[in-house]
Design a protein around this motif. Sequence first.
Motif, short mmCIF file in Angstrom:
data_model
loop_
_atom_site.label_atom_id
_atom_site.label_comp_id
_atom_site.label_asym_id
_atom_site.label_seq_id
_atom_site.Cartn_x
_atom_site.Cartn_y
_atom_site.Cartn_z
N VAL A 80 -4.02 3.89 4.93
CA VAL A 80 -3.50 3.58 6.26
C VAL A 80 -4.44 2.61 6.98
CG1 VAL A 80 -2.99 4.54 8.55
CG2 VAL A 80 -2.25 5.76 6.49
N MET A 81 -5.74 2.89 6.88
CA MET A 81 -6.72 2.03 7.57
C MET A 81 -6.75 0.62 6.98
SD MET A 81 -9.83 4.76 7.92
CE MET A 81 -9.76 6.16 9.07
N TYR A 82 -6.64 0.53 5.66
CA TYR A 82 -6.67 -0.79 5.03
C TYR A 82 -5.42 -1.59 5.40
CZ TYR A 82 -8.39 -4.10 1.51
OH TYR A 82 -8.92 -5.21 0.87
N ALA A 83 -4.27 -0.93 5.38
CA ALA A 83 -3.03 -1.60 5.78
C ALA A 83 -3.12 -2.08 7.23
CB ALA A 83 -1.85 -0.64 5.61
N THR A 84 -3.68 -1.26 8.10
CA THR A 84 -3.81 -1.62 9.51
C THR A 84 -4.74 -2.81 9.69
OG1 THR A 84 -3.46 0.69 10.16
CG2 THR A 84 -4.50 -0.76 11.79
N ARG A 85 -5.87 -2.79 9.02
CA ARG A 85 -6.84 -3.89 9.15
C ARG A 85 -6.29 -5.18 8.55
NH1 ARG A 85 -12.36 -3.14 6.95
NH2 ARG A 85 -12.67 -5.05 8.19
N LEU A 86 -5.60 -5.07 7.44
CA LEU A 86 -5.02 -6.27 6.83
C LEU A 86 -3.99 -6.91 7.75
CD1 LEU A 86 -4.59 -5.09 3.13
CD2 LEU A 86 -6.12 -6.89 3.93
N ARG A 87 -3.13 -6.09 8.35
CA ARG A 87 -2.13 -6.63 9.28
C ARG A 87 -2.82 -7.33 10.45
NH1 ARG A 87 0.96 -1.58 8.92
NH2 ARG A 87 2.75 -1.89 7.54
N LYS A 88 -3.85 -6.69 10.97
CA LYS A 88 -4.58 -7.28 12.10
C LYS A 88 -5.20 -8.61 11.71
CE LYS A 88 -8.02 -6.06 15.61
NZ LYS A 88 -9.01 -5.04 16.06
N ALA A 89 -5.55 -8.76 10.43
CA ALA A 89 -6.15 -10.00 9.94
C ALA A 89 -5.10 -11.06 9.62
CB ALA A 89 -6.99 -9.72 8.70
N GLY A 90 -3.82 -10.70 9.77
CA GLY A 90 -2.74 -11.66 9.54
C GLY A 90 -2.13 -11.62 8.15
N VAL A 91 -2.49 -10.61 7.36
CA VAL A 91 -1.94 -10.47 6.01
C VAL A 91 -0.59 -9.75 6.09
CG1 VAL A 91 -2.30 -9.44 3.72
CG2 VAL A 91 -4.24 -10.39 4.99
N ARG A 92 0.38 -10.22 5.32
CA ARG A 92 1.68 -9.53 5.28
C ARG A 92 1.53 -8.25 4.45
NH1 ARG A 92 6.01 -10.07 1.81
NH2 ARG A 92 5.22 -12.03 0.92
N VAL A 93 1.86 -7.12 5.06
CA VAL A 93 1.65 -5.82 4.42
C VAL A 93 2.94 -5.01 4.41
CG1 VAL A 93 0.40 -3.62 4.55
CG2 VAL A 93 -0.77 -5.74 5.17
N GLU A 94 3.21 -4.39 3.27
CA GLU A 94 4.28 -3.39 3.18
C GLU A 94 3.62 -2.04 2.90
OE1 GLU A 94 8.09 -2.32 0.34
OE2 GLU A 94 7.83 -4.41 1.02
N VAL A 125 0.85 -1.19 0.00
CA VAL A 125 0.00 0.00 0.00
C VAL A 125 0.89 1.24 0.00
CG1 VAL A 125 -1.82 1.30 1.17
CG2 VAL A 125 -1.81 -1.20 1.30
N MET A 126 0.76 2.07 -1.03
CA MET A 126 1.48 3.33 -1.09
C MET A 126 0.53 4.46 -0.72
SD MET A 126 3.36 5.28 -4.29
CE MET A 126 4.43 3.90 -4.67
N THR A 127 0.97 5.34 0.20
CA THR A 127 0.18 6.51 0.56
C THR A 127 1.05 7.76 0.54
OG1 THR A 127 0.63 6.10 2.92
CG2 THR A 127 -1.45 5.24 2.03
N CYS A 128 0.39 8.91 0.42
CA CYS A 128 1.06 10.20 0.43
C CYS A 128 0.48 11.06 1.54
CB CYS A 128 0.87 10.92 -0.91
SG CYS A 128 1.43 9.99 -2.33
N GLU A 129 1.30 11.87 2.15
CA GLU A 129 0.83 12.72 3.23
C GLU A 129 -0.24 13.70 2.77
OE1 GLU A 129 0.07 14.35 6.80
OE2 GLU A 129 1.22 12.54 6.40
N TYR A 130 0.01 14.39 1.65
CA TYR A 130 -0.90 15.44 1.19
C TYR A 130 -1.90 14.88 0.20
CZ TYR A 130 2.40 18.28 3.70
OH TYR A 130 3.17 18.80 4.70
N ASP A 131 -2.82 14.08 0.76
CA ASP A 131 -3.78 13.34 -0.05
C ASP A 131 -4.99 13.03 0.81
OD1 ASP A 131 -5.14 11.67 -1.76
OD2 ASP A 131 -3.60 10.12 -1.83
N VAL A 132 -6.18 13.38 0.33
CA VAL A 132 -7.39 13.07 1.09
C VAL A 132 -7.57 11.56 1.26
CG1 VAL A 132 -8.63 15.18 0.47
CG2 VAL A 132 -8.83 13.15 -1.01
#
Length: 406
Positions: free
Chosen positions: A356-370, A343-350
């Motif tokens: 960020v939320m998807y990466a967090t939820r995926l990690r919590k579900a046990g998915v390997r996330v970068e 997941v690529m994100t940028c600071e100045y982006d709506v």
Amino acid sequence: MVVKSALVFVVVAVLLTYYCNEPVPPDIAHPTQFASFGVVMRTVWNMAILGEYLGIGTEPQNLRYILGSLIGAAQRVKGTSYREGLDCRDTMFNRVRVRVYEPVSVAKSGAKVPGLVYIHGGGWIMLSVDVFDELTARVAKELGIVVVSVEYRLAPEHVFPAAFDDCVAATKFFLQNAELYNVDRTRVGISGDSSGGNLAAAVTLALAKEKGLPKLKTQALIYPALQALDFNTPSYIDHGHLNTLSKEKMISYWLWYLNNDSSFKEVFGANNHTSEQLKKSQYAGYVDHKMVRPNLRPKVVTPVKKESIKFPEIPNIATILDPRFAPLMADDDDLKDLPPTFVMTCEYDVLRDDGVMYATRLRKAGVRVEHDHYERAFHGFLPQNDVNEVAETAVQNYISYLKKNL
């Protein structure tokens, strides 16, 4: 005469100064480039709105034509020498238009290589495989893989689920016929940017449940749009005024994709397109701001059945909870079997917090996330990699991830 000319000059100068007074974050990389991009996007939008007012096309049609013409002109000047060493051809996968990039060396050797399905961005309403031709060609060339770029149907002429259906159909065809393109069907990934990231994530969720198909090896999402439930996330609040991608424009894109009814823009902008019941449900927990701001208290939610949720009278509004439309609305159990994710994100982006939320939820579900985050970057910065070293670094990191995970 001189006085009148001077007065006209002053008025024009004042108007230009006001128009070009683009808000620029203090620590943004290449502030002049950022400001120019913002002015261009604001100009294109204003021209599109004016055109519709004058009876020349609709706003999304005008956006598509104006921006497409500008980008196309720049690409013609640049040429297509970057395609050297590739066999590029337009064809159909399950009646969906695609462009296939195959390294000539692969075709000659007959060796099986990885594959990648790429889904372009553009708010579901504009842009094309042509606009992303250089990026997809570069990925195919540098990695020595076969890339399939999908030319899905665009909204608002084709509202949801048209684009999603096209991307599913093309991806399934590629998985089922990988050998025809010298591709190892067990090493096929999917990727996309912005609205294309939305579609890539949605396809990944859908195909994870399909039996009889090889599993996607990875998904790589570039500043993806993943939810239309909460337009008051911290990133919408902090950066919704930036013309590179404003809150107002993002809501327009969602509405054109949802039901082609822009009369609900203010309702969505005020988060009045949901209900108190929905705002206290598990779906509100899927966009809990604590995932972005850890110092906040976690949202207290009450699980409810989707079919029992009441919505305002808005056409197709229940669709905002459909993971095919908004992947962040997928239940936790549906996330567990997803492939490794970038997941690529940028600071100045709506859309920062969606990623960020998807990466967090995926990690919590046990998915390997970068999660690859760029503090000084903005939405849509990646194609500027030839003049922006931060964007070039981002492209290199993206390609490096694909190399390791396909």
